[in-house]
Structures are given as structure tokens and as C-alpha cells.
Design an enzyme around this catalytic site. Structure first.
Site, PDB file in Angstrom:
ATOM      1  N   PHE A   1       0.868  -1.182   0.000  1.00  0.00           N
ATOM      2  CA  PHE A   1       0.000   0.000   0.000  1.00  0.00           C
ATOM      3  C   PHE A   1       0.905   1.234   0.000  1.00  0.00           C
ATOM      4  O   PHE A   1       1.997   1.214   0.566  1.00  0.00           O
ATOM      5  CB  PHE A   1      -0.894  -0.040   1.239  1.00  0.00           C
TER       6      PHE A   1
ATOM      7  N   SER B   1       1.460   3.906   1.577  1.00  0.00           N
ATOM      8  CA  SER B   1       2.045   4.466   2.799  1.00  0.00           C
ATOM      9  C   SER B   1       2.950   3.494   3.546  1.00  0.00           C
ATOM     10  O   SER B   1       3.549   3.862   4.555  1.00  0.00           O
ATOM     11  CB  SER B   1       0.929   4.929   3.743  1.00  0.00           C
ATOM     12  N   LYS B   2       3.076   2.266   3.059  1.00  0.00           N
ATOM     13  CA  LYS B   2       3.918   1.278   3.738  1.00  0.00           C
ATOM     14  C   LYS B   2       5.400   1.596   3.513  1.00  0.00           C
ATOM     15  O   LYS B   2       5.760   2.383   2.645  1.00  0.00           O
ATOM     16  CB  LYS B   2       3.603  -0.133   3.240  1.00  0.00           C
ATOM     17  N   PRO B   3       6.299   0.959   4.294  1.00  0.00           N
ATOM     18  CA  PRO B   3       7.726   1.243   4.112  1.00  0.00           C
ATOM     19  C   PRO B   3       8.195   1.091   2.664  1.00  0.00           C
ATOM     20  O   PRO B   3       8.975   1.910   2.171  1.00  0.00           O
ATOM     21  CB  PRO B   3       8.391   0.224   5.042  1.00  0.00           C
TER      22      PRO B   3
END
Length: 377
Positions: free
Chosen positions: A181, A183-185
Site C-alpha cells: 500500500f 504508505s507502507k515502508p
């Protein structure tokens, strides 16, 4: 100020992203194009797993993992209530009963000491969540699982890139599942995810499941999903991978600096039992990717409002434990989860991304200290 800054990263890789997208548009293989296999090879090598299977989202990765292990109606899966809805949702969608076990008060991950009492004859798997970017206590969890001959599915949606005793998240259990997604790392420009495993048979099943359960065209030995990762998202992730190690290092540095600055103002480590502000506790041997930098504060709403007034965004992950969600009430309650209930009322996440400047970070800490009534450095 942005809670997560994706634009700064894009400026560094803009030319490569555009070139890779153009290549996909030119060859036209939008589903299961060559970039998918290239990404899977690169990610498996990064994690240290034999197989990576790209999927359409982290949520579908959890679902596919349980389907590959042939977990189904009437079974039980042990997990944590302090997580995003997808963890419990995918369990329940298979007709499986999620059994919620309370969390460790300092790491916020599932408490291994509470797992064994939750195991019954219907238990088919343990699903720890590596929350906020730190891996759960996987050695203890795997030991319990081995004793009861159960697989372990790591929900690593927030911990891709983190390490546990020198090994990468997603290579710590029977199957590791992660999310890309945005916004994930490691984030795509839309939904995407992956499963990782060292089991050849499980990998074969996962590949079939993500493509409607077929092992060859129009031949379906099992039920499956429309769960394939888009070629365009694979291409974007390939463009992002060269930056990722440096971003993981930056996250580690920024997380440590947040804690140092806050503790200099009177915040306490989460090892402590009380305090106006509690900073994250990272277990020795772990390296967090700080998918979120999450503190505990008294009077959270008031503190968040004070920060918002100064233009500093915050977020709460997660205000309502899953076993308190209406969809899971009341039939799924089995064990008390007082730690989850307490923590859910106090957690607050601060802006966190690899491109956060020291100046902005100091400004955030000053605002937290002022709003929470901490001292001066």
C-alpha cells in the site's frame, strides 16, 4: 507538514518510474507481465526466502496464505486484536474463527505467553502481526507452533524491511505476508502485496490461488482469487527498490532520534509503567522500520488538537481493538484483552517517513512536549 511524504521520494526516481511505466505500456502485458517475475525474484532475494508470490494487496496475501494452508470453515486462527481490520477480516471471511490474544504491553505485538492457552483442537494457525514496523517475538511463537504442529503466518504489512535477530521480516515463519500500500515502508502507487515462503508446495498453491485456482489455462484444481499483482505496480516497485535500503536506514535513524529527543524532554521508554509520554520500545535484536512512530500520551485528543493547531498531523492506529468491533461481537470473545484496550486509548502516531528533516522532527517534538506538559531539554 505531511504525515507521510511520498513526493520527495518520487522526485528522486521520477525518470526511472516514467521509463518503467512506458515500457509496460509498450509491451502491453498489463497482467502478469515480465516485471512481475523480476520483482518476485528481487524481493525473494532481499527477504532471504525461496519464493515470493506477488498479490493484489496485503489483505489478499493473508487470505491466500490461509487458503494455501487449507484453513477453512470451523477452524480457528489465533491472532492479536490490536491491528487493522484486515487481519481478523480475512480469517472470518473464510468461515474461520479468529481467536484474539492480548498483546505485550511494551512492543504492542501479540504476547507469546498468552498463546498456548488459546490453542484448541480446532486451531489451524497462529497469525502474529509485526506492528508499527517491529517484528513480533517470532522465536517464541515458532516454538509454540512447532510444539503443536501449527503453521505461523506473519502479518508483516507494516514491517517489510525490518530485521529480527539478523533475519528479514517475511522470512521468519511458514508464510510471511506483506503489503505495498502506498504508505507502507515499501509502497506502490496503488494496492499490491506479496507472500513469502520456503515451502515449494505452498508456493505452488499460492501461485494457483492468486490466478483463480488454475495450474494451467482453464484447469482449476482448487478455488482461488483474482489476486494477481498488476504489472504497472510491479514496475513501480522495481523503481523504488534501489532506494529502499537507504530508506530503511533513515527510518531507523529517525525513529531513534525521535525517542532521544522526547526522552530528553521527560518522556519515558515503554519499558516503564507510566508517564505522560511513552516512546516505542524496540526489543534487543530487532531493527524496526517504523512504519509508524507511535507514542502513548495522556489526553490524546487534546494533544492531537494542539499539534493540529500548529500544522502537525497525527494519526491513531488503532483506536478500537478488533474484539470490540461490532462485526466481531459478541460471539468471538473468549479471552480478556485489557492491555489492548488500555493501549488503544493512548496511542498516537507522529509524522514518519525517510525524508523527514531534522528541523521538522525537532519542531514536532517541541510541540508534543508543550502539549503533553513535558519539560525542556
Amino acid at each position: 507538514m505531511q504525515f507521510i511524504d511520498l513526493k520527495s521520494q518520487y522526485r528522486l526516481i521520477e525518470d526511472d518510474v516514467k521509463a518503467r511505466i512506458h515500457a509496460v505500456l509498450e509491451h502491453g502485458q498489463y497482467i502478469m507481465g515480465p516485471e512481475v517475475e523480476a520483482l518476485e525474484i528481487a524481493l525473494a532475494d532481499f527477504v532471504g526466502a525461496r519464493h515470493c508470490i506477488g498479490l493484489s494487496s496485503g489483505t489478499d496475501a493473508l487470505l491466500a496464505a490461509m487458503m494455501a494452508l487449507e484453513i477453512g470453515r470451523g477452524d480457528e486462527v489465533i491472532t492479536t486484536p490490536f491491528t487493522f481490520i484486515a487481519t481478523g477480516e480475512m480469517i472470518a471471511l473464510l468461515g474461520v474463527r479468529p481467536v484474539f490474544v492480548d498483546i505485550d504491553p511494551v512492543t504492542y505485538n501479540i504476547d507469546p505467553a498468552r498463546i498456548e492457552e488459546a490453542i484448541t483442537g480446532r486451531t489451524r494457525a497462529i497469525m502474529p502481526v509485526s506492528l508499527y514496523g517491529q517484528c513480533a517475538d517470532m522465536d517464541a511463537i515458532n516454538e509454540i507452533a512447532a510444539r503443536h504442529r501449527l503453521p505461523v503466518i506473519e502479518d508483516a504489512a507494516q514491517s517489510f524491511g525490518a530485521t529480527y535477530k539478523g533475519k528479514r521480516s517475511c522470512a521468519l515463519s511458514s508464510i510471511g505476508c506483506t503489503s505495498f500500500f502506498p504508505s507502507k515502508p515499501l509502497g506502490a502507487y496503488g494496492d499490491a502485496g506479496a507472500c513469502f515462503t520456503n515451502d515449494d508446495e505452498v508456493a505452488k498453491r499460492l501461485k494457483e490461488i492468486r490466478n483463480h485456482g488454475q495450474d494451467r489455462r482453464y484447469h482449476h484444481p482448487r478455488l482461488g482469487l483474482n489476486g494477481r499483482i498488476d504489472t504497472l505496480q510491479a514496475a513501480i516497485l522495481l523503481a523504488k527498490l534501489p532506494l529502499f535500503i537507504n530508506e530503511v536506514d533513515a527510518r531507523s535513524r529517525l525513529g531513534a532520534r525521535y525517542s532521544e529527543l522526547l526522552q530528553a524532554r521527560g518522556a519515558v521508554s515503554s519499558e516503564a509503567s507510566s508517564g505522560k509520554v511513552l516512546t516505542p520500545f524496540i526489543t534487543p535484536g530487532n531493527a524496526s522500520v517504523y512504519a509508524q512512530y507511535t507514542i502513548q500520551v495522556e489526553e490524546r485528543d487534546r494533544v492531537a488538537e494542539a499539534l493540529a493547531a500548529e500544522g502537525i498531523p497525527t494519526a491513531v492506529h488503532y483506536p478500537v481493538p478488533l474484539n470490540d468491533q461490532p462485526v466481531f461481537q459478541p460471539s468471538l470473545e473468549r479471552f480478556g484483552t485489557p492491555v489492548s484496550a488500555r493501549v488503544a486509548k493512548r496511542v498516537m502516531s507522529l509524522p514518519m517517513h525517510p525524508y523527514l528533516s531534522d528541523e521538522d522532527q525537532t519542531r514536532i517534538v517541541d510541540a508534543v512536549a508543550k502539549a503533553a506538559g513535558l519539560g525542556t531539554p
